[in-house]
Design a protein around this motif. Structure first.
Motif, PDB file in Angstrom:
ATOM      1  N   VAL A  74      58.059 -40.983 -13.721  1.00  0.00           N
ATOM      2  CA  VAL A  74      57.630 -42.153 -12.946  1.00  0.00           C
ATOM      3  C   VAL A  74      57.018 -41.675 -11.628  1.00  0.00           C
ATOM      4  O   VAL A  74      57.536 -40.763 -10.986  1.00  0.00           O
ATOM      5  N   THR A  75      55.904 -42.285 -11.232  1.00  0.00           N
ATOM      6  CA  THR A  75      55.235 -41.925  -9.984  1.00  0.00           C
ATOM      7  C   THR A  75      55.559 -42.957  -8.901  1.00  0.00           C
ATOM      8  O   THR A  75      55.292 -44.145  -9.058  1.00  0.00           O
ATOM      9  N   VAL A  76      56.174 -42.488  -7.813  1.00  0.00           N
ATOM     10  CA  VAL A  76      56.553 -43.335  -6.682  1.00  0.00           C
ATOM     11  C   VAL A  76      55.751 -42.907  -5.465  1.00  0.00           C
ATOM     12  O   VAL A  76      55.753 -41.719  -5.101  1.00  0.00           O
ATOM     13  N   VAL A  77      55.059 -43.844  -4.840  1.00  0.00           N
ATOM     14  CA  VAL A  77      54.249 -43.541  -3.657  1.00  0.00           C
ATOM     15  C   VAL A  77      54.866 -44.202  -2.427  1.00  0.00           C
ATOM     16  O   VAL A  77      55.048 -45.420  -2.394  1.00  0.00           O
ATOM     17  N   ASN A  78      55.208 -43.383  -1.440  1.00  0.00           N
ATOM     18  CA  ASN A  78      55.642 -43.892  -0.141  1.00  0.00           C
ATOM     19  C   ASN A  78      54.394 -44.226   0.669  1.00  0.00           C
ATOM     20  O   ASN A  78      53.785 -43.340   1.276  1.00  0.00           O
ATOM     21  N   ALA A  79      53.997 -45.487   0.657  1.00  0.00           N
ATOM     22  CA  ALA A  79      52.787 -45.925   1.368  1.00  0.00           C
ATOM     23  C   ALA A  79      53.189 -46.416   2.754  1.00  0.00           C
ATOM     24  O   ALA A  79      53.476 -47.596   2.956  1.00  0.00           O
ATOM     25  N   PHE A  80      53.202 -45.482   3.703  1.00  0.00           N
ATOM     26  CA  PHE A  80      53.684 -45.790   5.052  1.00  0.00           C
ATOM     27  C   PHE A  80      52.519 -45.868   6.033  1.00  0.00           C
ATOM     28  O   PHE A  80      51.827 -44.884   6.266  1.00  0.00           O
ATOM     29  N   PHE A  81      52.323 -47.062   6.581  1.00  0.00           N
ATOM     30  CA  PHE A  81      51.272 -47.300   7.561  1.00  0.00           C
ATOM     31  C   PHE A  81      51.846 -47.335   8.976  1.00  0.00           C
ATOM     32  O   PHE A  81      51.152 -47.687   9.920  1.00  0.00           O
ATOM     33  N   GLU A  82      53.125 -47.000   9.103  1.00  0.00           N
ATOM     34  CA  GLU A  82      53.813 -46.855  10.380  1.00  0.00           C
ATOM     35  C   GLU A  82      54.632 -45.584  10.350  1.00  0.00           C
ATOM     36  O   GLU A  82      55.012 -45.105   9.278  1.00  0.00           O
ATOM     37  N   ASN A  83      54.938 -45.059  11.522  1.00  0.00           N
ATOM     38  CA  ASN A  83      55.775 -43.861  11.603  1.00  0.00           C
ATOM     39  C   ASN A  83      57.187 -44.160  11.113  1.00  0.00           C
ATOM     40  O   ASN A  83      57.699 -45.264  11.272  1.00  0.00           O
ATOM     41  N   SER A  84      57.804 -43.164  10.516  1.00  0.00           N
ATOM     42  CA  SER A  84      59.167 -43.311  10.026  1.00  0.00           C
ATOM     43  C   SER A  84      59.761 -41.933   9.767  1.00  0.00           C
ATOM     44  O   SER A  84      59.055 -41.026   9.325  1.00  0.00           O
ATOM     45  N   THR A  85      61.036 -41.790  10.066  1.00  0.00           N
ATOM     46  CA  THR A  85      61.758 -40.560   9.711  1.00  0.00           C
ATOM     47  C   THR A  85      62.802 -40.861   8.657  1.00  0.00           C
ATOM     48  O   THR A  85      62.714 -40.401   7.515  1.00  0.00           O
ATOM     49  N   ARG A  86      63.815 -41.671   9.016  1.00  0.00           N
ATOM     50  CA  ARG A  86      64.933 -41.935   8.117  1.00  0.00           C
ATOM     51  C   ARG A  86      64.494 -42.639   6.835  1.00  0.00           C
ATOM     52  O   ARG A  86      64.844 -42.211   5.729  1.00  0.00           O
ATOM     53  N   THR A  87      63.744 -43.723   6.968  1.00  0.00           N
ATOM     54  CA  THR A  87      63.415 -44.525   5.782  1.00  0.00           C
ATOM     55  C   THR A  87      62.538 -43.756   4.809  1.00  0.00           C
ATOM     56  O   THR A  87      62.806 -43.719   3.610  1.00  0.00           O
ATOM     57  N   ARG A  88      61.481 -43.125   5.318  1.00  0.00           N
ATOM     58  CA  ARG A  88      60.579 -42.401   4.421  1.00  0.00           C
ATOM     59  C   ARG A  88      61.284 -41.223   3.754  1.00  0.00           C
ATOM     60  O   ARG A  88      61.167 -41.018   2.540  1.00  0.00           O
ATOM     61  N   THR A  89      62.017 -40.444   4.547  1.00  0.00           N
ATOM     62  CA  THR A  89      62.729 -39.298   3.977  1.00  0.00           C
ATOM     63  C   THR A  89      63.782 -39.757   2.970  1.00  0.00           C
ATOM     64  O   THR A  89      63.958 -39.142   1.909  1.00  0.00           O
ATOM     65  N   SER A  90      64.473 -40.848   3.300  1.00  0.00           N
ATOM     66  CA  SER A  90      65.506 -41.382   2.421  1.00  0.00           C
ATOM     67  C   SER A  90      64.923 -41.814   1.080  1.00  0.00           C
ATOM     68  O   SER A  90      65.472 -41.503   0.017  1.00  0.00           O
ATOM     69  N   PHE A  91      63.803 -42.524   1.109  1.00  0.00           N
ATOM     70  CA  PHE A  91      63.163 -42.945  -0.136  1.00  0.00           C
ATOM     71  C   PHE A  91      62.634 -41.747  -0.921  1.00  0.00           C
ATOM     72  O   PHE A  91      62.696 -41.723  -2.160  1.00  0.00           O
ATOM     73  N   GLU A  92      62.118 -40.751  -0.223  1.00  0.00           N
ATOM     74  CA  GLU A  92      61.616 -39.555  -0.908  1.00  0.00           C
ATOM     75  C   GLU A  92      62.747 -38.822  -1.618  1.00  0.00           C
ATOM     76  O   GLU A  92      62.622 -38.448  -2.796  1.00  0.00           O
ATOM     77  N   ILE A  93      63.855 -38.629  -0.925  1.00  0.00           N
ATOM     78  CA  ILE A  93      65.001 -37.963  -1.537  1.00  0.00           C
ATOM     79  C   ILE A  93      65.534 -38.798  -2.696  1.00  0.00           C
ATOM     80  O   ILE A  93      65.852 -38.267  -3.770  1.00  0.00           O
ATOM     81  N   ALA A  94      65.616 -40.122  -2.495  1.00  0.00           N
ATOM     82  CA  ALA A  94      66.123 -41.004  -3.552  1.00  0.00           C
ATOM     83  C   ALA A  94      65.278 -40.899  -4.810  1.00  0.00           C
ATOM     84  O   ALA A  94      65.807 -40.771  -5.927  1.00  0.00           O
ATOM     85  N   GLY A  95      63.967 -40.934  -4.647  1.00  0.00           N
ATOM     86  CA  GLY A  95      63.079 -40.838  -5.805  1.00  0.00           C
ATOM     87  C   GLY A  95      63.226 -39.516  -6.529  1.00  0.00           C
ATOM     88  O   GLY A  95      63.297 -39.454  -7.767  1.00  0.00           O
ATOM     89  N   LYS A  96      63.296 -38.438  -5.780  1.00  0.00           N
ATOM     90  CA  LYS A  96      63.387 -37.109  -6.397  1.00  0.00           C
ATOM     91  C   LYS A  96      64.724 -36.906  -7.105  1.00  0.00           C
ATOM     92  O   LYS A  96      64.783 -36.253  -8.155  1.00  0.00           O
ATOM     93  N   ARG A  97      65.793 -37.474  -6.553  1.00  0.00           N
ATOM     94  CA  ARG A  97      67.095 -37.336  -7.213  1.00  0.00           C
ATOM     95  C   ARG A  97      67.148 -38.143  -8.505  1.00  0.00           C
ATOM     96  O   ARG A  97      67.974 -37.857  -9.370  1.00  0.00           O
ATOM     97  N   LEU A  98      66.262 -39.129  -8.637  1.00  0.00           N
ATOM     98  CA  LEU A  98      66.174 -39.888  -9.881  1.00  0.00           C
ATOM     99  C   LEU A  98      65.133 -39.296 -10.834  1.00  0.00           C
ATOM    100  O   LEU A  98      64.871 -39.855 -11.894  1.00  0.00           O
ATOM    101  N   GLY A  99      64.542 -38.175 -10.441  1.00  0.00           N
ATOM    102  CA  GLY A  99      63.596 -37.482 -11.311  1.00  0.00           C
ATOM    103  C   GLY A  99      62.165 -37.929 -11.175  1.00  0.00           C
ATOM    104  O   GLY A  99      61.293 -37.460 -11.916  1.00  0.00           O
ATOM    105  N   ALA A 100      61.869 -38.839 -10.240  1.00  0.00           N
ATOM    106  CA  ALA A 100      60.511 -39.359 -10.090  1.00  0.00           C
ATOM    107  C   ALA A 100      59.615 -38.345  -9.379  1.00  0.00           C
ATOM    108  O   ALA A 100      60.080 -37.473  -8.646  1.00  0.00           O
ATOM    109  N   ASP A 101      58.312 -38.484  -9.625  1.00  0.00           N
ATOM    110  CA  ASP A 101      57.310 -37.741  -8.855  1.00  0.00           C
ATOM    111  C   ASP A 101      57.012 -38.578  -7.617  1.00  0.00           C
ATOM    112  O   ASP A 101      56.369 -39.623  -7.694  1.00  0.00           O
ATOM    113  N   THR A 102      57.498 -38.118  -6.466  1.00  0.00           N
ATOM    114  CA  THR A 102      57.405 -38.891  -5.235  1.00  0.00           C
ATOM    115  C   THR A 102      56.325 -38.322  -4.332  1.00  0.00           C
ATOM    116  O   THR A 102      56.331 -37.132  -4.014  1.00  0.00           O
TER     117      THR A 102
END
Length: 310
Positions: free
Chosen positions: A46-74
């Motif tokens: 599954v391909t997951v795209v973090n489409a962030f049009f604002e700065n973020s540390t916790r939320t973007r990193t958290s979603f990236e880690i979450a996707g990768k731990r579920l096996g997705a291409d993030t």
């Protein structure tokens, strides 16, 4: 019963059962995240795209880690290095990434309503990671998980949200979800940051002592100067800290087992003193960060599987 939609845009859309289904699944993922191998390849391919049009540390990193731990291409998309700087519209950007066979969009945008707009214009799953002053549903869910783990139940709880209520998407998402669960919500902040706060139907506190007294959990909010159009609600940072900041002294009137939450980033010495933020007996801030990964794993798995049930 579990959440059935392919998008998560607002906590207004969540029933009590929906909320508990996300929390229960997140608890299982939290256990997984303590294992040496933190993998559940349910989203392999599954391909997951973090489409962030604002700065973020916790939320973007958290979603990236979450996707990768579920096996997705993030994939992380940053607007600062994209064609949006050349005038490309939001929907053209989404459509072009969609054409690359994207399955899930995680959308953070400075305009309220942007996540809903994207969801209406793409067959992919869409998760709202914060849209302007509107909502941030996964933050509310991780806050609820943190509170539940500490208190063991949502029965007879009082939660106070303090700070920039007017501009806070975190406050809105929490208010809607907590009211669905029957939690008593109280609000407090500078008058300019409390504009129209009565529409939420929450108790409005008159001062910091009233806000702190009797609370089971206190959520402190950052002053969001980037959303205030240059307007300042207080003469100085020192004055804000004096009247609206949380200190150990102010906590003397709180319940003995009160917990402190903050969505981050913290302005230390402004809304929250370091002796409060770093005290593991009362501060649940790092627990929130840990729970964020588990909640976002639960949300990703649920919405993607719902796409094929519709």
């Amino acid at each position: 019963m579990t959440y059935t939609k392919k998008d998560l845009i607002s906590t207004k859309d969540l029933s009590k059962d929906d909320i508990y289904s996300f929390l229960n699944l997140a608890k299982e993922y939290k256990k997984l995240n303590l294992e040496p191998v933190k993998k559940d390849p349910i989203l392999k391919g599954v391909t997951v795209v973090n489409a962030f049009f604002e700065n973020s540390t916790r939320t973007r990193t958290s979603f990236e880690i979450a996707g990768k731990r579920l096996g997705a291409d993030t994939i992380n998309f940053s607007s600062s290095t994209s064609s949006t700087n050349k005038g490309e519209t939001l929907i053209d950007t989404i459509n072009n990434i969609e054409a690359m066979k994207t399955d899930v969009f995680i959308v953070r945008h400075y305009s309220s309503g942007s996540a809903q707009f994207v969801a209406k214009n793409t067959p992919s799953c869409v998760i709202n990671a914060g849209d302007g002053c509107n909502e941030h549903p996964t933050q509310a869910l991780l806050d609820l998980l943190t509170i539940f783990e500490s208190k063991g139940s949502f029965e007879n709880l009082t939660v106070t949200i303090i700070g920039d209520i007017f501009h806070s998407r975190v406050a809105r998402s929490n208010i809607y979800a907590m009211q669905t669960l029957g939690i008593k919500v109280r609000l407090f902040g500078p008058p300019m940051f409390m504009q129209n706060a009565e529409i939420f139907g929450c108790e409005i506190c008159r001062d910091m002592d009233e806000a702190v007294r009797g609370s089971d959990a206190i959520i402190m909010l950052r002053i969001q100067l980037e959303r205030s159009d240059g307007e300042v609600a207080f003469p100085s940072v020192r004055e804000y800290s004096k009247y609206f900041g949380l200190t150990k002294r102010r906590l003397e009137v709180a319940k003995d087992n009160v917990i402190i939450l903050h969505p981050g980033p913290i302005n230390r010495g402004v809304e929250l003193n370091s002796d409060v933020a770093d005290d593991p007996r009362i501060s649940s801030i790092l627990d929130q960060v840990e729970n964020g990964v588990a909640i976002r794993m639960a949300v990703l798995k649920t919405v993607y599987q719902n796409k094929f049930k519709a």
